[in-house]
Design a protein around this motif. Structure first.
Motif, PDB file in Angstrom:
ATOM      1  N   HIS A   8       0.912  -1.334  -0.054  1.00  0.00           N
ATOM      2  CA  HIS A   8       0.057  -0.061   0.129  1.00  0.00           C
ATOM      3  C   HIS A   8       1.013   1.189   0.053  1.00  0.00           C
ATOM      4  O   HIS A   8       0.592   2.038  -0.768  1.00  0.00           O
ATOM      5  CB  HIS A   8      -0.862   0.034   1.262  1.00  0.00           C
ATOM      6  N   LEU A   9       1.842   1.301   0.696  1.00  0.00           N
ATOM      7  CA  LEU A   9       2.642   2.296   1.094  1.00  0.00           C
ATOM      8  C   LEU A   9       3.526   2.518  -0.568  1.00  0.00           C
ATOM      9  O   LEU A   9       3.464   3.780  -0.900  1.00  0.00           O
ATOM     10  CB  LEU A   9       3.691   2.104   1.914  1.00  0.00           C
ATOM     11  N   ALA A  12       0.963   3.928  -2.747  1.00  0.00           N
ATOM     12  CA  ALA A  12       0.657   5.098  -2.552  1.00  0.00           C
ATOM     13  C   ALA A  12       1.628   6.241  -2.879  1.00  0.00           C
ATOM     14  O   ALA A  12       1.614   7.465  -3.222  1.00  0.00           O
ATOM     15  CB  ALA A  12       0.534   5.512  -0.932  1.00  0.00           C
ATOM     16  N   CYS A  13       2.930   5.787  -2.724  1.00  0.00           N
ATOM     17  CA  CYS A  13       3.954   6.758  -3.402  1.00  0.00           C
ATOM     18  C   CYS A  13       3.944   6.673  -4.715  1.00  0.00           C
ATOM     19  O   CYS A  13       3.986   8.064  -5.272  1.00  0.00           O
ATOM     20  CB  CYS A  13       5.568   5.960  -3.067  1.00  0.00           C
ATOM     21  N   GLN A  77     -10.428   5.238   7.023  1.00  0.00           N
ATOM     22  CA  GLN A  77     -10.562   6.000   5.648  1.00  0.00           C
ATOM     23  C   GLN A  77     -12.521   6.458   5.573  1.00  0.00           C
ATOM     24  O   GLN A  77     -13.165   5.447   5.659  1.00  0.00           O
ATOM     25  CB  GLN A  77     -10.380   4.965   4.641  1.00  0.00           C
ATOM     26  N   SER A 129      -5.357  11.523   2.307  1.00  0.00           N
ATOM     27  CA  SER A 129      -5.407  10.196   3.014  1.00  0.00           C
ATOM     28  C   SER A 129      -4.128  10.224   3.985  1.00  0.00           C
ATOM     29  O   SER A 129      -3.180  10.985   3.860  1.00  0.00           O
ATOM     30  CB  SER A 129      -5.167   9.211   1.747  1.00  0.00           C
ATOM     31  N   ARG A 130      -4.412   9.240   4.826  1.00  0.00           N
ATOM     32  CA  ARG A 130      -3.350   9.149   5.761  1.00  0.00           C
ATOM     33  C   ARG A 130      -1.923   8.861   4.905  1.00  0.00           C
ATOM     34  O   ARG A 130      -0.718   9.306   5.544  1.00  0.00           O
ATOM     35  CB  ARG A 130      -3.550   7.864   6.722  1.00  0.00           C
ATOM     36  N   ALA A 131      -1.946   7.826   4.119  1.00  0.00           N
ATOM     37  CA  ALA A 131      -0.567   7.706   3.434  1.00  0.00           C
ATOM     38  C   ALA A 131       0.069   8.967   2.823  1.00  0.00           C
ATOM     39  O   ALA A 131       1.263   9.227   2.704  1.00  0.00           O
ATOM     40  CB  ALA A 131      -1.019   6.674   2.282  1.00  0.00           C
ATOM     41  N   GLU A 134       1.479  10.666   5.414  1.00  0.00           N
ATOM     42  CA  GLU A 134       2.798  10.175   5.868  1.00  0.00           C
ATOM     43  C   GLU A 134       4.016  10.533   4.880  1.00  0.00           C
ATOM     44  O   GLU A 134       5.004  10.825   5.250  1.00  0.00           O
ATOM     45  CB  GLU A 134       2.415   8.670   5.857  1.00  0.00           C
TER      46      GLU A 134
END
Ligand SMILES: [Zn+2]
Length: 250
Positions: A8-9, A12-13, A77, A129-131, A134
């Motif tokens: 997911h990270l 997301a990146c 979410q 989003s939290r991602a 972050e």
């Protein structure tokens, strides 16, 4: 689980890198809306953020209190994000356009009412989003180090933008987007007078910096619903005071 998180990270990146990081560089130079320009009044409170923050039990609640002491659950979410029919300062497709359904309808009404009063507004940034938060926060840490980064950027899980209930706005010329010069503008004055009629509050008011932990941000609107917004506006309170959750001063 770890693989999922990693996946997911990474995803997301890839998805967010282009819009976010280009945005970062600009925003870093102009009091970053993403960072909400935190006032380091209670620095000791923020230091052990992870130990001291309470995980919010009702993140889907419309008047939910999100701040340095009340952090959104990691997996939260919003499930009713939509794109309000309003104009933004950017033209591309982006999750930054999204808000929760009720807030989206309300911001459309607010923009229409402002327009009718000769006040043209543009969205700057809504959902994040939290991602995304972050990536943004880690970018700032890589630039300035943790201690400095956390004085102007919200830690992941503590940004109201992650709720889909907050939006930064600016005037039609797009100048002063999330910058101090928005203060005192006709648009800012109109928002002070009318935001509550549509269920929004100026979340970080002038003179309440020690309570909210943020500098005055006339551009950051938070949807709480009409009844609570009217109550807060009439009594000149913050959301913290409304919930009687003022952080203990040290
Ligand atoms: Zn904001």
């Amino acid at each position: 689980m770890l693989t999922m998180v990693k996946f997911h990270l990474e995803l997301a990146c890839v998805v967010l890198l282009a819009t976010l990081l280009t945005g970062c560089l600009e925003k870093k130079q102009m009091a970053p809306d993403d960072g909400e320009a935190v006032v380091p009044v209670n620095k000791s409170t923020f230091k052990n953020h992870d130990d001291e923050a309470k995980v919010i039990a009702n993140p889907e609640s419309i008047p939910v209190l999100v701040n340095k002491e009340n952090i959104l659950p990691e997996s939260y979410q919003p499930n009713d994000l939509v794109e309000p029919d309003i104009s933004f300062i950017f033209s591309e497709k982006s999750e930054k356009r999204k808000m929760r359904a009720e807030a989206a309808t309300a911001i459309e009404k607010l923009f229409a009412a402002a327009h009718a009063d000769g006040i043209a507004l543009l969205g700057v940034s809504a959902y994040r989003s939290r991602a995304a938060q972050e990536i943004l926060f880690h970018y700032y840490v890589s630039q300035d180090g943790y201690e400095t980064a956390q004085t102007y950027s919200a830690l992941p899980g503590t940004s109201e933008h992650e709720t889909g209930l907050a939006i930064d706005v600016t005037g039609a010329d797009g100048k002063c987007a999330a910058e101090d010069c928005f203060s005192g503008s006709p648009e800012a004055r109109w928002l002070e007078d009318h935001a509550a009629e549509y269920g929004f509050i100026i979340r970080y008011p002038r003179g309440k910096e020690a309570i909210t932990g943020y500098q005055y941000e006339p551009w950051h609107l938070r949807y709480v619903g009409k009844k609570i917004a009217a109550d807060i506006a009439t009594r000149g309170m913050t959301l913290e005071e409304y919930f009687k959750a003022i952080p203990v001063s040290k």
